[in-house]
Scaffold this motif. Sequence first.
Motif, PDB file in Angstrom:
ATOM      1  N   CYS A   1      16.539   5.897   1.244  1.00 22.02           N
ATOM      2  CA  CYS A   1      17.108   6.223   2.562  1.00 22.02           C
ATOM      3  C   CYS A   1      16.054   6.144   3.659  1.00 22.02           C
ATOM      4  N   ASN A   2      14.855   5.635   3.294  1.00 19.05           N
ATOM      5  CA  ASN A   2      13.798   5.328   4.262  1.00 19.05           C
ATOM      6  C   ASN A   2      13.107   6.560   4.822  1.00 19.05           C
ATOM      7  N   TYR A   3      12.933   7.572   4.004  1.00 15.93           N
ATOM      8  CA  TYR A   3      12.190   8.752   4.428  1.00 15.93           C
ATOM      9  C   TYR A   3      10.741   8.641   4.001  1.00 15.93           C
ATOM     10  N   SER A   4       9.897   9.400   4.689  1.00 11.43           N
ATOM     11  CA  SER A   4       8.465   9.369   4.398  1.00 11.43           C
ATOM     12  C   SER A   4       8.186   9.930   3.017  1.00 11.43           C
ATOM     13  N   VAL A   5       7.001   9.659   2.510  1.00 14.57           N
ATOM     14  CA  VAL A   5       6.640  10.110   1.174  1.00 14.57           C
ATOM     15  C   VAL A   5       6.632  11.634   1.095  1.00 14.57           C
ATOM     16  N   TRP A   6       6.289  12.296   2.191  1.00 16.04           N
ATOM     17  CA  TRP A   6       6.257  13.760   2.179  1.00 16.04           C
ATOM     18  C   TRP A   6       7.648  14.355   2.135  1.00 16.04           C
ATOM     19  N   THR A   7       8.597  13.681   2.732  1.00 14.58           N
ATOM     20  CA  THR A   7       9.988  14.131   2.639  1.00 14.58           C
ATOM     21  C   THR A   7      10.501  13.964   1.218  1.00 14.58           C
ATOM     22  N   CYS A   8      10.132  12.855   0.588  1.00 19.70           N
ATOM     23  CA  CYS A   8      10.525  12.637  -0.807  1.00 19.70           C
ATOM     24  C   CYS A   8       9.932  13.713  -1.703  1.00 19.70           C
TER      25      CYS A   8
ATOM     26  N   THR B   1       0.830  -1.205   0.000  1.00 19.36           N
ATOM     27  CA  THR B   1       0.000   0.000   0.000  1.00 19.36           C
ATOM     28  C   THR B   1       0.864   1.253   0.000  1.00 19.36           C
ATOM     29  N   SER B   2       1.829   1.303   0.923  1.00 23.10           N
ATOM     30  CA  SER B   2       2.690   2.483   0.993  1.00 23.10           C
ATOM     31  C   SER B   2       3.540   2.612  -0.260  1.00 23.10           C
ATOM     32  N   SER B   3       3.928   1.479  -0.839  1.00 24.47           N
ATOM     33  CA  SER B   3       4.691   1.521  -2.083  1.00 24.47           C
ATOM     34  C   SER B   3       3.872   2.167  -3.185  1.00 24.47           C
ATOM     35  N   HIS B   4       2.584   1.889  -3.222  1.00 21.96           N
ATOM     36  CA  HIS B   4       1.699   2.492  -4.213  1.00 21.96           C
ATOM     37  C   HIS B   4       1.633   4.004  -4.012  1.00 21.96           C
ATOM     38  N   ILE B   5       1.585   4.441  -2.755  1.00 21.17           N
ATOM     39  CA  ILE B   5       1.541   5.877  -2.462  1.00 21.17           C
ATOM     40  C   ILE B   5       2.820   6.552  -2.955  1.00 21.17           C
ATOM     41  N   TYR B   6       3.958   5.916  -2.701  1.00 23.17           N
ATOM     42  CA  TYR B   6       5.228   6.466  -3.184  1.00 23.17           C
ATOM     43  C   TYR B   6       5.215   6.584  -4.716  1.00 23.17           C
ATOM     44  N   THR B   7       4.707   5.568  -5.378  1.00 22.62           N
ATOM     45  CA  THR B   7       4.691   5.572  -6.846  1.00 22.62           C
ATOM     46  C   THR B   7       3.834   6.712  -7.381  1.00 22.62           C
TER      47      THR B   7
END
Length: 759
Positions: A166-173, A50-56
């Motif tokens: 580097c394991n940062y949250s999607v908002w940091t990315c 799920t989180s991977s989808h959000i990142y994408t």
Amino acid sequence: MAPKKNAKKSVGFSKTVEIDHNESVDLIDEVDIISAAKTSISSSSSTNSTSSHIYTVANIAITFCAFITRFYYIWYPSEVVFDEVHFGKFASYYIERTYFFDLHPPFAKMLIAFVGWLVGFNGKFKFENIGDSYIDNSIPYIPLRSLSAILGTLTVPLMFETLKECNYSVWTCILGSAIVAFDNAHVAETRLILLDATLIISVAASIYCYVKFTKLRNSPFTFNWYKWLTLTGFALSCVISTKYVGVLTFFSVGIAVAVDLWNLLDYKTGLTIRQFTRHFIARFVLLIVVPFFIYLGWFYIHFAILTKSGPGDAFMSSEFQETLGDSILAREAKEINYYDIITIKHKNTDCFLHSHPYNYPLRYDDGRISSQGQQVTCVKDFNEDAANYWEILPVRETDDKRLNRPVHQGDTFRLRHVHTNGYLLTHDVASPLYPTNEEFTVISIEEGDSNRYADTLFKFDPVDGKPHEILKTKGSIIKFLHVPTAVAMWTHDDVLLPEWAFNQQEVNGNKQIQSSENNWVVDKIVGLSGERAKFVPKPVLKLPFFRKWWELQFLMFEHNNKLSSEHPFASQPDAWPLCMSGVSFWTNNDLRQQIFFVGNIPGWWFECAMILVFTIIVVFDQLTAHRDIHILTKEARSKLYLTNLFFLSAYLIHYLPFFLMGRQKFLHHYLPAHLLAALFSASVFEFLFTNNRRLEWCQKGEKPNTLNTLAYVSFVFLLLAVLISSFVFFAPITYGNVSLTPKEVISREWMNIKLHFSK
């Protein structure tokens, strides 16, 4: 006794690495602050599907934004802009296969030329002047600019993925990549025919690939381990093959690699010397040897393409020049002899030196008095006009043979105007349009041979050749220096002479003799016949590749060090982080439009603020730890001293060396450092909204290493709103497609920025 293995220690918010039981409880004891230049990594993924989808989805969204900002109005202006003068010209030379000289390695230039070749560009257009029309000359400039725009766009998702790895949250990315996606300087530089888009994406790719490689440290010598190590080396080779400042990226990754090898050498790792040697050799070969041979490969292709004589010949040795075949220019370039009748053409304005039997007026409009001498001007149209013909004469005529006496660069000579039979002269009389410059005129033969003889003496100052080389038509770029008064012959087309001079260009004596605007060429020899008129192809010899490469390297570094002259838009590194000034790229006086290179200033200030905040946090942590007070969790300190420090050290390595360079420096030199500062700033910003305190320092109900999501997301949205608003505010001077009023121009003159049309 062999150390125990398989204990785990958190180094991110959800990632783990293998550690030794014998390690100190305190992370600061196990990691040297100065040398801990490696990211907090892991061998396992922390995101579920799920989180991977959000990142994408987030990555696609920010990449789309980057695409829009770089391709918006990419067709405008349909004219040569700023350094497109240089890099578009080099693409032309590649396509025509004529040799040229440049300070930068060939990779990015060949990439531009390759795109030009694909879309059918024939190389005839030479991008001579800022403002030259692409439309009138039928140049496929949009594909050439699109190359930079595509590379600039792809840089943004690379930044996003680096922060994700580097394991940062999607908002940091999102925040880290948005700082570059909506930066006016990055947009301006990555939508024109320039090298920096290739340089910047190569820097981003190098960092990303190295992060991917370090995540596989617990799976050495596997296929993926070799793959990402090899890709890191390839990305590094692209950096150094684009610009030599790419060596700073080598140092950034190299320091991290050196620290990694130092840690592997520790007996606690359990590696034998043979195993460690294998690690060392793999990194040495794939990060140094292979990139070096790739770098050499671009030069090999460079020499293989540029096989014809061209404008770069004069920089090279005679042995090197003998390896080049004749170009079209070589066919037209003829050796000039004394007593030849020649035409002289100004390099910048393409106007011919001209005179006619009309005199300057007694008084100009401002009341100044002239010499009333014969007018000397420049005209666009040639039309075989005898008023453009000049005879080149030696300083003293002798009784020896008048023919076959070649003119050499550096010679002192005289010019006789054929149509009016007088000598060219300049003297200490103010020119019509520039009171500080000297007037040019033509005097009679009698006067020129008697009391004003010295005033008729000029000297050739070679620009791209060497003294004593024979002067040639078309190919030899020279300055005409007046011997007695040490001024250079100059013309300009910004303001034309009045009706009394038929609105032609003024010619005057410029005291700024080093300016490139003083450059001229002898265009042709009138009535040339006999053996000199015939073209005889020269024999082509061979020279070993490494000899050619070494000669070119030496010349590139030599001429790079000579770039120390002043420039109105040059700036010093201390002004870059706060974006104190910028660079004028292009102007349209009629529409009052301009392209001005300047960053998204709030974004640049945010980076400086995060560097300051990080420094305060580290100082505080060191002071408390020194008193055996340990507030931060091990995970937090891992982020602080590994990931954050890696990004910061890379930033400093890309920034601080410019203080030691004596060459001209411009704001665009800061862009690789700015990109790394964006990664650093986003990572530090997340650190501020994370509960980094150990459990014993937490209040009831608080959990260590947890992100205050609501507050963090709110501030990220605020920062994004500021970034986008600022980008839109400066967009008119980024794209140059909007006419601003003087008030609107002044409102954008932040810090020391000086824009055009503010009055």
